[in-house]
Each structure stands twice: as structure tokens, then as C-alpha cells.
Design a protein around this motif. Structure first.
Motif, PDB file in Angstrom:
ATOM      1  N   TYR A  32      -5.616 -23.629   4.822  1.00  0.00           N
ATOM      2  CA  TYR A  32      -6.848 -23.358   5.553  1.00  0.00           C
ATOM      3  C   TYR A  32      -7.354 -21.943   5.302  1.00  0.00           C
ATOM      4  CZ  TYR A  32     -10.037 -22.726   9.469  1.00  0.00           C
ATOM      5  OH  TYR A  32     -11.125 -22.438  10.234  1.00  0.00           O
ATOM      6  N   GLU A  33      -6.466 -20.974   5.365  1.00  0.00           N
ATOM      7  CA  GLU A  33      -6.848 -19.565   5.227  1.00  0.00           C
ATOM      8  C   GLU A  33      -6.881 -19.098   3.769  1.00  0.00           C
ATOM      9  OE1 GLU A  33      -7.725 -17.154   7.480  1.00  0.00           O
ATOM     10  OE2 GLU A  33      -7.833 -18.747   8.973  1.00  0.00           O
ATOM     11  N   LYS A  34      -6.471 -19.964   2.854  1.00  0.00           N
ATOM     12  CA  LYS A  34      -6.379 -19.606   1.418  1.00  0.00           C
ATOM     13  C   LYS A  34      -5.404 -18.454   1.205  1.00  0.00           C
ATOM     14  CE  LYS A  34      -9.869 -22.345   0.340  1.00  0.00           C
ATOM     15  NZ  LYS A  34      -9.628 -23.695   0.653  1.00  0.00           N
ATOM     16  N   ARG A  35      -4.385 -18.379   2.069  1.00  0.00           N
ATOM     17  CA  ARG A  35      -3.372 -17.342   1.960  1.00  0.00           C
ATOM     18  C   ARG A  35      -2.516 -17.605   0.728  1.00  0.00           C
ATOM     19  NH1 ARG A  35      -1.001 -14.281   6.819  1.00  0.00           N
ATOM     20  NH2 ARG A  35      -3.224 -14.253   7.107  1.00  0.00           N
ATOM     21  N   TYR A  36      -2.168 -16.559   0.009  1.00  0.00           N
ATOM     22  CA  TYR A  36      -1.397 -16.666  -1.242  1.00  0.00           C
ATOM     23  C   TYR A  36      -2.106 -17.583  -2.235  1.00  0.00           C
ATOM     24  CZ  TYR A  36       2.228 -14.983   1.937  1.00  0.00           C
ATOM     25  OH  TYR A  36       2.920 -14.285   2.878  1.00  0.00           O
ATOM     26  N   PHE A  37      -3.434 -17.596  -2.176  1.00  0.00           N
ATOM     27  CA  PHE A  37      -4.206 -18.550  -2.972  1.00  0.00           C
ATOM     28  C   PHE A  37      -3.872 -18.501  -4.460  1.00  0.00           C
ATOM     29  CE2 PHE A  37      -8.098 -20.188  -5.000  1.00  0.00           C
ATOM     30  CZ  PHE A  37      -8.126 -21.432  -4.401  1.00  0.00           C
ATOM     31  N   ASP A  38      -3.560 -17.292  -4.968  1.00  0.00           N
ATOM     32  CA  ASP A  38      -3.233 -17.165  -6.385  1.00  0.00           C
ATOM     33  C   ASP A  38      -1.829 -17.674  -6.695  1.00  0.00           C
ATOM     34  OD1 ASP A  38      -2.221 -15.034  -4.890  1.00  0.00           O
ATOM     35  OD2 ASP A  38      -2.171 -13.703  -6.619  1.00  0.00           O
ATOM     36  N   LYS A  39      -0.991 -17.863  -5.662  1.00  0.00           N
ATOM     37  CA  LYS A  39       0.390 -18.286  -5.884  1.00  0.00           C
ATOM     38  C   LYS A  39       0.722 -19.648  -5.279  1.00  0.00           C
ATOM     39  CE  LYS A  39       1.965 -13.535  -5.621  1.00  0.00           C
ATOM     40  NZ  LYS A  39       1.249 -12.758  -4.651  1.00  0.00           N
ATOM     41  N   ILE A  40       0.005 -20.021  -4.213  1.00  0.00           N
ATOM     42  CA  ILE A  40       0.339 -21.256  -3.489  1.00  0.00           C
ATOM     43  C   ILE A  40       0.261 -22.467  -4.425  1.00  0.00           C
ATOM     44  CG2 ILE A  40      -2.004 -21.724  -2.693  1.00  0.00           C
ATOM     45  CD1 ILE A  40      -0.776 -22.596  -0.033  1.00  0.00           C
ATOM     46  N   PRO A  41       1.218 -23.371  -4.290  1.00  0.00           N
ATOM     47  CA  PRO A  41       1.174 -24.539  -5.168  1.00  0.00           C
ATOM     48  C   PRO A  41      -0.070 -25.377  -4.878  1.00  0.00           C
ATOM     49  CG  PRO A  41       2.967 -24.752  -3.562  1.00  0.00           C
ATOM     50  CD  PRO A  41       2.365 -23.397  -3.394  1.00  0.00           C
ATOM     51  N   PRO A  42      -0.706 -25.867  -5.934  1.00  0.00           N
ATOM     52  CA  PRO A  42      -1.877 -26.713  -5.694  1.00  0.00           C
ATOM     53  C   PRO A  42      -1.453 -27.976  -4.952  1.00  0.00           C
ATOM     54  CG  PRO A  42      -1.292 -26.710  -8.021  1.00  0.00           C
ATOM     55  CD  PRO A  42      -0.403 -25.724  -7.340  1.00  0.00           C
ATOM     56  N   LYS A  53       2.986 -31.180  -5.987  1.00  0.00           N
ATOM     57  CA  LYS A  53       3.799 -31.508  -7.151  1.00  0.00           C
ATOM     58  C   LYS A  53       5.119 -30.737  -7.063  1.00  0.00           C
ATOM     59  CE  LYS A  53       3.227 -32.321 -12.024  1.00  0.00           C
ATOM     60  NZ  LYS A  53       2.365 -32.148 -13.190  1.00  0.00           N
ATOM     61  N   LYS A  54       6.206 -31.429  -7.270  1.00  0.00           N
ATOM     62  CA  LYS A  54       7.537 -30.856  -7.105  1.00  0.00           C
ATOM     63  C   LYS A  54       7.742 -29.601  -7.970  1.00  0.00           C
ATOM     64  CE  LYS A  54      12.389 -32.161  -7.042  1.00  0.00           C
ATOM     65  NZ  LYS A  54      13.342 -33.260  -7.252  1.00  0.00           N
ATOM     66  N   ALA A  55       7.330 -29.646  -9.222  1.00  0.00           N
ATOM     67  CA  ALA A  55       7.500 -28.504 -10.130  1.00  0.00           C
ATOM     68  C   ALA A  55       6.726 -27.280  -9.626  1.00  0.00           C
ATOM     69  CB  ALA A  55       7.048 -28.875 -11.538  1.00  0.00           C
ATOM     70  N   ASP A  56       5.537 -27.501  -9.069  1.00  0.00           N
ATOM     71  CA  ASP A  56       4.739 -26.394  -8.531  1.00  0.00           C
ATOM     72  C   ASP A  56       5.406 -25.761  -7.316  1.00  0.00           C
ATOM     73  OD1 ASP A  56       2.805 -26.852 -10.471  1.00  0.00           O
ATOM     74  OD2 ASP A  56       1.585 -28.117  -9.152  1.00  0.00           O
ATOM     75  N   VAL A  57       6.001 -26.591  -6.479  1.00  0.00           N
ATOM     76  CA  VAL A  57       6.701 -26.087  -5.293  1.00  0.00           C
ATOM     77  C   VAL A  57       7.911 -25.261  -5.708  1.00  0.00           C
ATOM     78  CG1 VAL A  57       8.018 -26.759  -3.244  1.00  0.00           C
ATOM     79  CG2 VAL A  57       5.903 -27.964  -3.826  1.00  0.00           C
ATOM     80  N   GLU A  58       8.646 -25.729  -6.695  1.00  0.00           N
ATOM     81  CA  GLU A  58       9.818 -24.988  -7.168  1.00  0.00           C
ATOM     82  C   GLU A  58       9.410 -23.639  -7.749  1.00  0.00           C
ATOM     83  OE1 GLU A  58      11.484 -27.928  -9.771  1.00  0.00           O
ATOM     84  OE2 GLU A  58      12.523 -28.947  -8.125  1.00  0.00           O
ATOM     85  N   SER A  59       8.323 -23.589  -8.504  1.00  0.00           N
ATOM     86  CA  SER A  59       7.825 -22.322  -9.057  1.00  0.00           C
ATOM     87  C   SER A  59       7.410 -21.372  -7.946  1.00  0.00           C
ATOM     88  CB  SER A  59       6.624 -22.575  -9.974  1.00  0.00           C
ATOM     89  OG  SER A  59       7.003 -23.329 -11.080  1.00  0.00           O
ATOM     90  N   PHE A  60       6.689 -21.889  -6.955  1.00  0.00           N
ATOM     91  CA  PHE A  60       6.258 -21.078  -5.821  1.00  0.00           C
ATOM     92  C   PHE A  60       7.458 -20.530  -5.067  1.00  0.00           C
ATOM     93  CE2 PHE A  60       4.916 -20.766  -1.322  1.00  0.00           C
ATOM     94  CZ  PHE A  60       3.922 -19.822  -1.461  1.00  0.00           C
ATOM     95  N   SER A  61       8.466 -21.337  -4.913  1.00  0.00           N
ATOM     96  CA  SER A  61       9.687 -20.924  -4.223  1.00  0.00           C
ATOM     97  C   SER A  61      10.340 -19.742  -4.923  1.00  0.00           C
ATOM     98  CB  SER A  61      10.661 -22.095  -4.134  1.00  0.00           C
ATOM     99  OG  SER A  61      11.850 -21.710  -3.538  1.00  0.00           O
ATOM    100  N   LEU A  62      10.370 -19.760  -6.240  1.00  0.00           N
ATOM    101  CA  LEU A  62      10.955 -18.659  -7.002  1.00  0.00           C
ATOM    102  C   LEU A  62      10.116 -17.388  -6.888  1.00  0.00           C
ATOM    103  CD1 LEU A  62      12.086 -20.518 -10.238  1.00  0.00           C
ATOM    104  CD2 LEU A  62      13.549 -19.661  -8.402  1.00  0.00           C
ATOM    105  N   VAL A  63       8.801 -17.529  -6.975  1.00  0.00           N
ATOM    106  CA  VAL A  63       7.899 -16.386  -6.898  1.00  0.00           C
ATOM    107  C   VAL A  63       7.979 -15.703  -5.530  1.00  0.00           C
ATOM    108  CG1 VAL A  63       5.462 -15.712  -6.835  1.00  0.00           C
ATOM    109  CG2 VAL A  63       6.285 -17.211  -8.645  1.00  0.00           C
ATOM    110  N   MET A  64       8.043 -16.504  -4.489  1.00  0.00           N
ATOM    111  CA  MET A  64       8.042 -15.969  -3.122  1.00  0.00           C
ATOM    112  C   MET A  64       9.438 -15.629  -2.614  1.00  0.00           C
ATOM    113  SD  MET A  64       4.905 -15.720  -2.542  1.00  0.00           S
ATOM    114  CE  MET A  64       4.849 -15.307  -0.822  1.00  0.00           C
ATOM    115  N   GLY A  65      10.468 -15.971  -3.378  1.00  0.00           N
ATOM    116  CA  GLY A  65      11.835 -15.658  -2.968  1.00  0.00           C
ATOM    117  C   GLY A  65      12.306 -16.482  -1.789  1.00  0.00           C
ATOM    118  N   CYS A  66      11.840 -17.722  -1.721  1.00  0.00           N
ATOM    119  CA  CYS A  66      12.250 -18.609  -0.619  1.00  0.00           C
ATOM    120  C   CYS A  66      13.669 -19.123  -0.870  1.00  0.00           C
ATOM    121  CB  CYS A  66      11.280 -19.787  -0.515  1.00  0.00           C
ATOM    122  SG  CYS A  66       9.590 -19.285  -0.157  1.00  0.00           S
ATOM    123  N   PRO A  67      14.346 -19.515   0.210  1.00  0.00           N
ATOM    124  CA  PRO A  67      15.744 -19.980   0.062  1.00  0.00           C
ATOM    125  C   PRO A  67      15.904 -21.231  -0.781  1.00  0.00           C
ATOM    126  CG  PRO A  67      14.959 -20.234   2.340  1.00  0.00           C
ATOM    127  CD  PRO A  67      13.891 -19.570   1.562  1.00  0.00           C
TER     128      PRO A  67
END
Length: 67
Positions: A32-42, A53-67
Motif C-alpha cells: 500500500y505504501e510502496k515501502r521498499y518499492f525498489d526491493k520488494i518482491p513483485p 514468486k518464490k524466487a523473488d521472495v528468496e532474493s528479497f529475504s537475502l537483500v533485507m537480511g531476513c531470517p
């Protein structure tokens, strides 16, 4: 998920939230807020339902340092 015919490649928001370690409402807020718009998975909106898409979520997880 039959709409895409690629059942294991797309994830529902609750599963994405679990992977990223955030609440489902946080994902909704980011969209809604377009937060992390340049990084958030489409995301894909199919008949009012959101999928990622699973691959996009995994990439986002690595970029953001999520567990």
C-alpha cells in the motif's frame, strides 16, 4: 495455485510473511505504501488474491537480511 499452473513457484502472503519473519499486515502495508518499492518482491493479483514468486521472495529475504 491453478491460475498460473505452477503450483510450487508462487506463494500466498501468509507463507511469504512466515519466510520473511513479518506479519501479513506488514506485507499489505508495504504494498500500500510502496515501502521498499525498489526491493520488494513483485506481487501478482489474481482474482483479488495476491501471490508472490518464490524466487523473488528468496532474493528479497537475502537483500533485507531476513531470517
Amino acid at each position: 495455485m491453478r491460475a498460473f499452473g505452477l503450483r510450487g513457484e508462487y506463494l500466498a502472503p501468509w507463507r511469504v510473511a512466515e519466510i520473511l519473519g513479518v506479519a501479513v499486515d506488514t506485507l499489505r502495508y508495504w504494498r500500500y505504501e510502496k515501502r521498499y518499492f525498489d526491493k520488494i518482491p513483485p506481487y501478482y493479483n489474481v482474482s483479488g488474491r495476491v501471490f508472490y514468486k518464490k524466487a523473488d521472495v528468496e532474493s528479497f529475504s537475502l537483500v533485507m537480511g531476513c531470517p
